[in-house]
Design an enzyme around this catalytic site. Structure first.
Site, PDB file in Angstrom:
ATOM      1  CD  GLU A 133      -3.530  -0.023  -2.587  1.00 59.50           C
ATOM      2  OE1 GLU A 133      -4.163   1.041  -2.657  1.00 59.50           O
ATOM      3  OE2 GLU A 133      -3.802  -0.926  -1.762  1.00 59.50           O
ATOM      4  CD1 TRP A 134       3.924   5.060  -7.856  1.00 59.79           C
ATOM      5  CD2 TRP A 134       5.096   3.350  -8.716  1.00 59.79           C
ATOM      6  NE1 TRP A 134       4.987   5.584  -8.541  1.00 59.79           N
ATOM      7  CE2 TRP A 134       5.727   4.563  -9.080  1.00 59.79           C
ATOM      8  CE3 TRP A 134       5.663   2.148  -9.144  1.00 59.79           C
ATOM      9  CZ2 TRP A 134       6.895   4.589  -9.846  1.00 59.79           C
ATOM     10  CZ3 TRP A 134       6.826   2.184  -9.903  1.00 59.79           C
ATOM     11  CH2 TRP A 134       7.435   3.393 -10.243  1.00 59.79           C
ATOM     12  N   PRO A 135       0.314   3.925  -8.599  1.00 56.16           N
ATOM     13  CG  PRO A 135      -0.700   2.801 -10.388  1.00 56.16           C
ATOM     14  CD  PRO A 135       0.290   2.616  -9.305  1.00 56.16           C
ATOM     15  CG  LEU A 136      -4.920   4.760  -5.031  1.00 58.69           C
ATOM     16  CD1 LEU A 136      -6.125   5.546  -5.510  1.00 58.69           C
ATOM     17  CD2 LEU A 136      -5.403   3.532  -4.267  1.00 58.69           C
ATOM     18  CE1 TYR A 137      -2.540   6.094  -0.621  1.00 57.59           C
ATOM     19  CE2 TYR A 137      -2.157   4.089  -1.905  1.00 57.59           C
ATOM     20  CZ  TYR A 137      -2.733   4.730  -0.814  1.00 57.59           C
ATOM     21  OH  TYR A 137      -3.488   4.015   0.081  1.00 57.59           O
ATOM     22  CG  ASP A 177      -2.263   0.607   0.987  1.00 57.36           C
ATOM     23  OD1 ASP A 177      -2.344   1.498   0.120  1.00 57.36           O
ATOM     24  OD2 ASP A 177      -3.238   0.236   1.668  1.00 57.36           O
ATOM     25  CG  ASP A 221      -9.757   1.541  -0.906  1.00 56.13           C
ATOM     26  OD1 ASP A 221      -8.794   1.660  -1.693  1.00 56.13           O
ATOM     27  OD2 ASP A 221      -9.631   1.547   0.341  1.00 56.13           O
TER      28      ASP A 221
HETATM   29  C1  GLA Z   1      -6.107   1.193   1.414  1.00 55.13           C
HETATM   30  C2  GLA Z   1      -6.162   0.203   0.257  1.00 55.13           C
HETATM   31  C3  GLA Z   1      -7.207  -0.848   0.551  1.00 55.13           C
HETATM   32  C4  GLA Z   1      -6.890  -1.564   1.849  1.00 55.13           C
HETATM   33  C5  GLA Z   1      -6.772  -0.552   2.977  1.00 55.13           C
HETATM   34  C6  GLA Z   1      -6.256  -1.192   4.251  1.00 55.13           C
HETATM   35  O1  GLA Z   1      -7.265   1.948   1.509  1.00 55.13           O
HETATM   36  O2  GLA Z   1      -6.427   0.872  -0.944  1.00 55.13           O
HETATM   37  O3  GLA Z   1      -7.279  -1.776  -0.512  1.00 55.13           O
HETATM   38  O4  GLA Z   1      -5.698  -2.276   1.705  1.00 55.13           O
HETATM   39  O5  GLA Z   1      -5.880   0.514   2.640  1.00 55.13           O
HETATM   40  O6  GLA Z   1      -6.086  -0.268   5.279  1.00 55.13           O
END
Ligand code: GLA
Length: 431
Positions: free
Chosen positions: A191-195, A159, A219
């Site tokens: 989750e690199w691009p999301l952030y 994450d 999410d």
């Molecule tokens: C972020 C991620 C989710 C999950 C939660 C856990 O929001 O995007 O998929 O892993 O953290 O805290």
């Protein structure tokens, strides 16, 4: 026959070869189960022992996956999400599982999962702490990669909370290299691009060289509005993100929430069909110990799974918007095509969509063979470019089909169900 107005040029479905993370893993979209959406950060094992994040939960899920045909269908990874560790690292600086909820420790849990012919996933964070406030890996990438490898972990979801965005790239790349150096096969889910999206357009070439799959967007929740927003985001960014997907690296639109509370059966079918078209990892977040037979049948549908896992490994695109229908198409191996028609009109009853209006229908010149997979399996038989056959799509539901080019001399044995094509010409946008 209705006339289709071509408004925007057709997206080129063939993209240049992208070079992926060279760890030999995730050659097809990962399939498995991940605890987050359904079980979240439930750590209260005293009052809720069946649903808290504990070794019992993953062991029970693994048992059901073997007993109820999930493993045979291809679901292989049993994945832990946030809230598994103790709040303190051990004396050597290593992460350790919460001793009360994981009395056997992660290595023993991995052995158990492996003994069932399954694989274990775990969760960490590139920053100082996880999103739920457990220890992050910043400053400990080598140590944590080695710990996961020593435990026998097979997948890491990493994450991006609590990290300065300018350092995300360095962090994700460093962890990728650290995992590689352990010599263990560990799928790396980022989750690199999301952030990064809130600040600038991510570098998908670098991301594909670093990760086996990557989250781009918010999410998933157990609701149709959440599924719609993910699908819409994907379509809106398809020219940026789709070319980077291929064997070894995939865009991850987040978990399947099929079998929970928030989606009607038609909406569950839409999620399954579109996730297959998007070449998405199929990570279910539901309670496999208690799931209705229809949702189970949908998740284990071999024809949909075959589209998801097609060896060509190309992600599909949204190719048209027609009168509140969306057409999505994914090129498959052997020159076949998967077509999904989503009815976005959430009022009224089932509506007809003449399948010849799908842009990919051009592969039906001179002839093609059409199989409907959702909502029911149905051979629609041999069709031509001028076919007037229409499918019926329920509100917020999806019709999923495969189309196979056929030679002219090939005769259909199936009777056709010709229907009146009453869709209006206007509002047709070929994307
Ligand atoms: C972020 C991620 C989710 C999950 C939660 C856990 O929001 O995007 O998929 O892993 O953290 O805290």
């Amino acid at each position: 026959m209705c006339r289709v107005v071509f408004v925007v040029a057709l997206v080129v479905l063939v993209s240049p070869e992208a070079h992926g993370l060279d760890n030999g893993l995730a050659l097809k979209p990962t399939m498995g189960w991940l605890h987050w959406e359904r079980f979240m950060c439930n750590t209260d094992c005293d009052t809720d022992p069946d649903n808290c994040v504990s070794e019992r939960l993953y062991m029970q899920m693994a048992d059901v996956m073997v007993k109820e045909g999930w493993r045979e269908a291809g679901y292989e990874y049993v994945c832990i999400d946030d809230c598994w560790p103790s709040h303190q690292r051990d004396a050597q600086g290593r992460l350790q599982a919460d001793p009360k909820r994981f009395p056997g420790g992660i290595k023993k849990l991995a052995d158990y999962i492996h003994s069932r012919g399954l694989k274990l996933g775990i969760y960490g964070d590139v920053g100082t702490s996880t999103c739920a406030g457990y220890p992050g890996s910043l400053g400990y990438y080598e140590t944590d990669a080695q710990t996961f490898a020593d435990w026998g972990v097979d997948l890491l979801k990493f994450d991006g909370c609590y990290m300065n965005w300018t350092r995300l790239g360095d962090g994700y790349v460093t962890m990728s290299k650290a995992l590689n150096r352990t010599g263990r096969n560990i799928i790396y889910s980022c989750e690199w691009p999301l952030y990064e999206w809130p600040f600038h357009q991510p570098n998908y070439t670098a991301i594909r060289e670093t990760c086996n799959h990557w989250r781009n967007f918010a999410d998933v929740y157990d609701s149709w509005s959440s599924i719609k927003s993910i699908v819409e985001w994907t379509a809106a960014h398809q020219e940026i993100i789709v070319p980077s997907a291929g064997p070894g690296g995939w865009n991850d639109p987040d978990m399947l929430v099929i079998g929970n509370f928030g989606l009607s059966h038609d909406q569950q079918e839409s999620q399954m069909a579109l996730w297959a078209i998007m070449a998405a990892p199929l990570l279910m977040s539901n309670d496999l110990r208690d799931i209705c037979p229809r949702s189970k049948g949908l998740l284990q549908n071999r024809q949909i799974i075959a589209i998801s896992q097609d060896p060509l490994g190309k992600q599909g695109y949204r190719t048209a918007k027609v009168d509140s229908f969306e057409v999505w198409e994914r090129p498959l191996s052997k020159k076949r095509l998967a077509i999904a028609v989503l009815n976005k009109q959430e009022i009224g009853g089932p509506r007809r969509f003449p399948i010849g209006m799908a842009p990919g229908w051009k592969i039906c010149d001179p002839q093609c063979n059409v199989t409907q997979i959702l909502p029911q399996y149905k051979e629609l038989g041999i069709q031509t470019l001028h076919s007037k056959v229409a499918v019926l799509v329920n509100p917020s539901g999806t019709v999923l089909m495969t189309v196979t080019p056929a030679n002219r001399h090939f005769k259909s044995h199936h009777s056709l169900h010709w229907q009146d094509t009453s869709i209006k010409d206007k509002h047709t946008t070929i994307l």
